[in-house]
Design a protein around this motif. Structure first.
Motif, mmCIF file in Angstrom:
data_model
loop_
_atom_site.group_PDB
_atom_site.id
_atom_site.type_symbol
_atom_site.label_atom_id
_atom_site.label_comp_id
_atom_site.label_asym_id
_atom_site.label_seq_id
_atom_site.Cartn_x
_atom_site.Cartn_y
_atom_site.Cartn_z
ATOM 1 N N VAL A 124 -10.502 4.900 -4.102
ATOM 2 C CA VAL A 124 -10.801 3.180 -3.933
ATOM 3 C C VAL A 124 -9.513 3.259 -2.617
ATOM 4 O O VAL A 124 -8.373 3.224 -2.590
ATOM 5 N N GLY A 125 -9.781 2.521 -1.943
ATOM 6 C CA GLY A 125 -8.876 2.234 -0.491
ATOM 7 C C GLY A 125 -8.355 0.553 -1.031
ATOM 8 O O GLY A 125 -9.641 -0.575 -1.431
ATOM 9 N N THR A 126 -7.630 0.192 -0.243
ATOM 10 C CA THR A 126 -7.221 -0.824 -1.303
ATOM 11 C C THR A 126 -6.283 -2.052 0.431
ATOM 12 O O THR A 126 -5.516 -3.491 -0.339
ATOM 13 N N GLY A 127 -7.061 -2.052 1.857
ATOM 14 C CA GLY A 127 -6.703 -2.562 2.461
ATOM 15 C C GLY A 127 -6.631 -3.831 2.654
ATOM 16 O O GLY A 127 -5.247 -4.819 2.563
ATOM 17 N N PRO A 128 -8.142 -4.294 2.029
ATOM 18 C CA PRO A 128 -8.174 -5.642 2.748
ATOM 19 C C PRO A 128 -8.192 -6.422 1.016
ATOM 20 O O PRO A 128 -8.402 -7.556 0.509
ATOM 21 N N ALA A 136 -1.447 7.693 -4.191
ATOM 22 C CA ALA A 136 -1.421 7.579 -2.660
ATOM 23 C C ALA A 136 -1.001 6.378 -1.688
ATOM 24 O O ALA A 136 -1.012 5.301 -1.570
ATOM 25 N N THR A 137 0.175 6.585 -0.930
ATOM 26 C CA THR A 137 0.549 5.639 -0.402
ATOM 27 C C THR A 137 1.683 6.199 0.770
ATOM 28 O O THR A 137 1.049 6.994 1.285
ATOM 29 N N LYS A 138 2.435 5.570 2.008
ATOM 30 C CA LYS A 138 2.624 5.525 3.213
ATOM 31 C C LYS A 138 4.415 5.724 2.649
ATOM 32 O O LYS A 138 5.121 5.140 3.002
ATOM 33 N N ILE A 145 -6.620 6.122 -5.519
ATOM 34 C CA ILE A 145 -5.891 5.208 -5.134
ATOM 35 C C ILE A 145 -4.807 4.985 -4.344
ATOM 36 O O ILE A 145 -3.915 5.931 -3.929
ATOM 37 N N ASP A 146 -5.714 4.745 -2.915
ATOM 38 C CA ASP A 146 -5.267 4.954 -1.807
ATOM 39 C C ASP A 146 -4.094 3.293 -0.968
ATOM 40 O O ASP A 146 -4.838 2.951 -1.068
ATOM 41 N N THR A 147 -3.074 3.371 -1.396
ATOM 42 C CA THR A 147 -2.426 1.888 -0.329
ATOM 43 C C THR A 147 -1.540 2.155 0.221
ATOM 44 O O THR A 147 -1.044 3.463 0.782
ATOM 45 N N SER A 148 -0.252 1.439 0.997
ATOM 46 C CA SER A 148 0.145 1.229 1.199
ATOM 47 C C SER A 148 1.549 -0.082 1.945
ATOM 48 O O SER A 148 0.305 -0.984 1.704
ATOM 49 N N PRO A 149 2.810 -0.061 2.366
ATOM 50 C CA PRO A 149 3.379 -1.176 2.558
ATOM 51 C C PRO A 149 2.868 -1.759 3.232
ATOM 52 O O PRO A 149 2.875 -3.251 3.129
ATOM 53 N N SER A 187 -1.008 -5.485 -0.651
ATOM 54 C CA SER A 187 -1.729 -4.320 -0.914
ATOM 55 C C SER A 187 -1.009 -3.590 -2.281
ATOM 56 O O SER A 187 -1.567 -3.488 -4.045
ATOM 57 N N GLU A 188 0.232 -2.636 -2.354
ATOM 58 C CA GLU A 188 0.830 -2.197 -3.176
ATOM 59 C C GLU A 188 1.061 -2.982 -4.125
ATOM 60 O O GLU A 188 0.945 -2.996 -5.649
ATOM 61 N N GLN A 189 2.040 -4.388 -4.429
ATOM 62 C CA GLN A 189 1.816 -5.297 -5.242
ATOM 63 C C GLN A 189 0.696 -5.470 -6.023
ATOM 64 O O GLN A 189 0.783 -5.269 -7.096
ATOM 65 N N ILE A 190 -0.329 -5.221 -5.785
ATOM 66 C CA ILE A 190 -2.352 -6.139 -6.217
ATOM 67 C C ILE A 190 -2.613 -4.035 -7.073
ATOM 68 O O ILE A 190 -2.582 -4.588 -8.087
ATOM 69 N N VAL A 191 -2.130 -3.489 -6.276
ATOM 70 C CA VAL A 191 -2.603 -2.105 -7.001
ATOM 71 C C VAL A 191 -1.489 -2.377 -8.272
ATOM 72 O O VAL A 191 -1.596 -2.103 -9.618
ATOM 73 N N GLY A 192 -0.294 -2.679 -7.851
ATOM 74 C CA GLY A 192 0.645 -2.427 -8.911
ATOM 75 C C GLY A 192 0.688 -3.168 -10.147
ATOM 76 O O GLY A 192 0.769 -3.026 -11.947
#
Length: 523
Positions: free
Chosen positions: A183-187, A238-240, A208-212, A219-224
Motif C-alpha cells: 500500500v502506497g498512502t500518498g493521496p 516504511a517512512t522517509k 505500508i509506505d508513507t511519508s511526512p 498520510s502518516e496520521q491516517i496510517v496511524g
C-alpha cells in the motif's frame, strides 16, 4: 554614446542568461527533488512567501520561489540600468528635457528580455540537463510523472471483489516475507483513507509506505489511525527522512534527522518503524551524507528504526542507485519501475539483489500517459493497472510493487493481480495503452514546442481543450475554453509547420491543432 543603452541591455541579457543557468537552474533542479525549505537560503521565509502566493499547495516551495525570485530581481535590475542609461543619453543631448518617463519603454523591453534570457538559462539546466550530463527533469516529468494515470478501471467487476494477497516474497536481507502488492498512502485522507488501509491489511497486505510530506503529514496520521487495531509485528512500516514540506538536505544535523523520525513515530502512534528512506534522492551527497548514516545508527541502537533504504525517480536515478549498491549501506531500494521504462533499471535491480541482497520495491508502476477516460479499456477482462502490476510481479528480482490505494475499488482491483505473472493478454493491454497514448498526450510542464510557432498559438492549451472534448467528454467546456483563446489554431491550416518535430513526445502538432480547430470552433 547612442549605443550605450543598447550595450547595457546586451550586458544585462547575457548576465541574466548566466545567472538563470547557474542560479535559477540549480535551485529549480533542487526544488524538483522536493527538498525541505532548510535546503535553501532563507528557506523558511521563502516557504512562507510561496504559501501566501499558493495557499492550496502544501509542498516545498522555497526552492521554486528562490529560482523565480532571482529572475524577477534580474528583470528589476535590468529595467533600472537600461532606463537610467537612456535617461543619461537624453540628458546629454538635451539637458532641458523632462526625463520622468524617459527610458521606461526601453527598460521595460529589456526587463522582459532579461526574464526570457534567465528563463532560458534556467530551463536549459533544469529541464534539459545542460551541464548535468543531459540528465534534465524533462525526461522524468514526462516518462514517470507524465500526466494522468490509468489507476482505476471503469467497472468494479464482481469477480475482483474480496480479492486477497496470493503471493509473498522476500524483502532482501531484511528477511521480511513481503506481500507482492503493498500500500502506497500518498493521496489518502480522512476516514475513507483509514478504511482503505485497514481493508488492505485484512486482505493480506503487510507493507505500508508513507511519508511526512505526503498530504503534509496527513498520510502518516491516517496510517496511524488505520493500524491501531493490528499487532505491530504483523506489518512492515516504511517512512522517509522528511518534514511535512520536503526532504532533508545533505548536511542536516544528526539531531534534526533523528527529530523528524521521532515526529513520524508520534504521528503513526508506534514505537518503531521498520524502514526509513532517503527519499526522492537525486544526489549522492544526500544519499551518502555521514549525518544521515550516523542518525540511522543511533536510531537503530535505540530500537526506533530497523532498516535503511532510499528511493529515486529522478534524472540521476541510475547514478544514485549504483552508488547505493556500491556503498553496501542500504537494505532496500525503491525505484520507478514499469513497462517501457529505461532499460538500465532492470540491470540495476538485478545487481542490487545479486551483489547486496537488497530488497527491491517497484514504484510508479502505472506510468504516466494519456487518460482517455479509459473507455478504450472498457471491454478488457483485466484492467490496465492489473496488467502493469503483473508485469512487475513477473520480475523475480523485484520484491514487491507499491501502488497508491485511494479508492476502495483499488483493494479489489489491485489484489486481483496478486500472485499472477504477465500473460500475452496483459502485454496486449500494455501495448494498447502505449498505442493510445503515443503521439497523443501533451505532457504537463513541457512547453518545448511553444517557441517554434511564429504565430504564438498556445499549442498546449489547444491540445488540452481537445483532450477535454475527446477524452473527458466535456464538450461544452472545451468549446467555451477554446473560444476564450486570444489566438487559436485557425492559422494552422495554411502554415508551413515549423513546429514539426518540436514535440519530444512525437505529437504531430499541425495535424492535431488543425483537427482541434474543426472540432472546437463554434463556426
Amino acid at each position: 554614446m547612442k549605443s550605450r543603452p543598447g550595450f547595457v541591455a546586451l550586458i544585462a541579457l547575457l548576465g541574466s542568461l548566466v545567472v538563470g543557468f547557474f542560479w535559477s537552474g540549480y535551485y529549480a533542479w533542487r526544488a524538483s527533488i522536493g527538498l525541505d525549505p532548510s535546503a535553501f537560503p532563507l528557506g523558511e521565509t521563502l516557504q512562507q512567501i510561496g504559501g501566501a502566493i499558493f495557499p492550496s499547495i502544501d509542498v516545498a516551495l522555497a526552492g521554486l520561489v528562490l529560482a523565480l525570485g532571482m529572475l524577477l530581481l534580474l528583470a528589476g535590475l535590468t529595467f533600472w540600468l537600461v532606463r537610467r542609461s537612456r535617461r543619461a543619453q537624453v540628458t546629454r543631448v538635451d539637458p532641458q528635457r523632462r526625463t520622468f518617463l524617459t527610458g521606461t519603454v526601453a527598460g521595460g523591453g529589456a526587463a522582459l528580455g532579461a526574464v526570457a534570457a534567465g528563463g532560458a538559462g534556467m530551463a536549459a539546466r533544469w529541464l534539459y540537463g545542460v551541464g548535468e550530463g543531459g540528465r534534465g527533469w524533462n525526461g522524468p516529468l514526462g516518462r514517470i510523472f507524465g500526466g494522468q494515470v490509468a489507476k482505476t478501471h471503469p467497472e468494479w467487476r464482481d469477480d475482483w471483489k474480496g480479492s486477497r494477497v496470493q503471493s509473498y516474497g522476500r524483502l532482501g536481507r531484511t528477511e521480511w516475507p513481503v506481500s507482492d502488492t503493498v500500500v502506497g498512502t500518498g493521496p489518502l485522507r480522512g476516514e475513507k483513507g483509514a478504511a482503505i488501509v485497514r481493508t488492505a491489511l485484512e486482505r493480506g497486505v503487510n507493507y505500508i509506505d508513507t511519508s511526512p510530506d505526503y498530504s503534509a503529514s496527513g498520510s502518516e496520521q491516517i496510517v496511524g489511525e488505520a493500524i491501531a487495531g493490528f499487532p505491530r509485528e504483523s506489518f512492515f512500516l516504511a517512512t522517509k527522512w522528511c518534514t511535512p514540506t520536503g526532504h532533508l538536505p545533505a548536511g542536516t544535523p544528526v539531531e534534526r534527522y533523528k527529530e523528524v523520525v521521532y515526529e513520524s513515530l508520534g504521528r503513526l502512534g508506534v514505537e518503531y518503524v521498520d524502514l526509513v528512506h532517503v527519499h526522492s534522492c537525486d544526489e549522492t551527497d544526500r544519499l551518502l551524507d555521514p549525518n544521515v548514516h550516523e542518525a540511522f545508527a543511533q536510531l537503530k541502537a535505540e530500537g526506533r528504526v530497523r532498516f535503511l533504504g532510499f528511493s529515486s525517480h529522478t534524472p540521476k536515478l541510475v547514478e544514485v542507485a549504483n552508488a547505493a549498491i556500491d556503498s553496501g549501506q542500504f537494505d532496500v531500494m525503491m525505484l520507478a519501475y514499469h513497462h517501457g521504462i529505461w532499460p538500465e533499471i532492470s540491470e540495476i535491480v538485478q545487481r542490487a539483489r545479486s551483489e547486496q541482497d537488497m530488497g527491491v520495491v517497484a514504484m510508479k508502476t502505472l506510468k504516466g500517459a494519456k487518460h482517455h477516460g479509459l473507455e478504450g479499456f472498457q471491454d478488457e477482462s483485466n484492467s490496465y493497472a492489473q496488467a502493469a502490476l503483473k508485469w512487475v510481479h513477473s520480475d523475480p528480482n523485484v520484491s514487491c510493487a507499491v501502488i497508491s490505494f485511494f479508492e476502495m475499488q483499488h483493494v479489489d482491483e489491485y489484489l486481483a493481480a496478486s500472485g499472477q505473472r504477465v500473460q500475452p493478454a496483459d502485454l496486449a493491454v500494455l501495448e494498447k495503452y502505449d498505442r493510445l497514448s503515443s503521439g497523443e498526450y501533451c505532457s504537463p510542464h513541457c512547453g518545448a514546442c511553444l517557441s517554434s510557432c511564429p504565430e504564438e498559438v498556445p499549442i498546449n492549451d489547444v491540445l488540452r481543450q481537445r483532450m477535454y472534448f475527446e477524452d473527458y467528454r466535456s464538450e461544452r467546456q472545451a468549446i467555451e475554453l477554446y473560444a476564450q483563446l486570444e489566438k487559436n489554431a485557425a492559422v494552422c491550416a495554411g502554415c508551413s509547420a515549423p513546429c514539426t518535430g518540436s514535440c519530444p513526445f512525437g505529437i504531430p502538432i499541425q495535424q492535431k491543432l488543425s483537427g482541434a480547430h474543426e472540432m472546437l470552433s463554434l463556426s
